[in-house]
Structure formats: C-alpha cells, structure tokens
Design a protein around this motif. Structure first.
Motif: not given
Length: 195
Positions: A32-44
């Motif tokens: 999966i490809l994930v961005d760190l800045t997401l709405p709600g919970k962070s990518g981390l």
C-alpha cells in the motif's frame, strides 16, 4: 503510473485512514502507498494499525516531507519505505519493486537531506523534535501549515481542549516561551525542513 506497469494493478483507493483500514484488510494487497497527512488519523497511526492487524502487507510512504526524522518514524512504525512526492515516477516504481523484493527503501534525497544543514544545527533540531510524540509532531506540522486550532480539531477529530493541551506540551518540550514563538518555528520548519 502504477497501472502503466505490466505486472502491477491498483486494487483500491481510500481518502482517509478510517476507510482505508477495512479496505486493506479485505483486499489484502501486496503493498500500500500511504501519505502521512490524512484527514482524521495520521499516516503514522494508520501504519501502526495495519501492523497490529497484518504483518505481511508492505507499506510505502510517499510524503511531501524531506526530513530524515519522518523516514525514521515511518520505519519505526512498521513502514517498509519512504520517498518524497516530488521524486520522479521511476523512483517511486523502483521503491515499490525494492520493497516487494523484501528490502527497506529510503530515497537518496531523504538520505542526503541532513547534509544540507550543519551537523550541530541538525543534531539540535532532531534532539528537540525527537522529544515529541507522533500526535505532537502532527500538531506542529498543522500549525506550520497555518491551520487554526479549530481547523486542527476538525482535521484530527479532537476537541479544543485536546488541541490546547498538545500546543502546551509541544511548547514545554521544545522550550518555547509563547505560542507565537512556537508558531514561528512551526512555519519555518514546514517551509524549510530546518529549525
């Protein structure tokens, strides 16, 4: 870009961590490809949740941040690789292939980033940032992007007291005397990747 590779196919998309996790667990993609800045919970946070449910899915973070601090946190959270969004498409495909082959992957640009600053300055900045929790680091990033406390609360799905508490904790941990001093640092950090 990914669909253009003969041996790759995209199995799904998600706009936020909340919808991503059930989809990932249902589809069971290879990577999966994930961005760190997401709405709600962070990518981390998403990476940690995925790792608590499934240790076999490979995770590549594609982020706008070029600090070694983030790459380190991604790997500690359970990610397999980290590249910056501005990398050439070939580099991202190379990272995907590298991770699928069982290797960790961090882009050359991330590895080279510390060389841009003096060793003393970098060590001081990293030492201060290392004191922050993932949530506090996320607060610092949002502050640096000019988000108000109200906007942060909406994006992180927490109340005003939680945001005020994070602000106070970041100020204490980093030794800032005022909210203005914290804000100046956050803006500089987001814009330049340095303290």
């Amino acid at each position: 870009m990914i669909e253009g590779e003969e041996d790759f196919s995209v199995r799904g998309f998600a706009q936020d961590a909340e919808t991503a996790l059930p989809a990932i667990l249902r589809v069971k993609p290879d990577i999966i490809l994930v961005d760190l800045t997401l709405p709600g919970k962070s990518g981390l946070e998403l990476i940690k949740e995925i790792r608590s449910q499934d240790t076999n899915i490979k995770i590549l973070v594609i982020s706008m941040h070029d600090e070694a601090l983030y790459a380190d946190r991604v790997l500690r959270a359970g990610g397999d690789g980290y590249v910056m969004k501005q990398e050439a498409p070939d580099e991202i495909i190379h990272a995907i292939r590298d991770i699928l082959a069982g290797h960790l992957h961090v882009s050359e640009a991330v590895l080279a980033a510390p060389k841009k600053a003096s060793k003393e300055s970098l060590a001081h900045s990293k030492r201060r940032l290392d004191q922050l929790s993932d949530e506090e680091l996320e607060f610092l990033e949002l502050a640096g992007r000019g988000k108000s406390h109200k906007e942060m609360g909406r994006e992180l799905k927490v109340g005003p007291r939680a945001i005020a508490a994070r602000s106070l904790q970041v100020r204490k941990k980093m030794g800032f005397k005022s909210a203005d001093e914290l804000l100046r640092y956050a803006v500089c950090w987001v814009e330049t990747g340095a303290s």
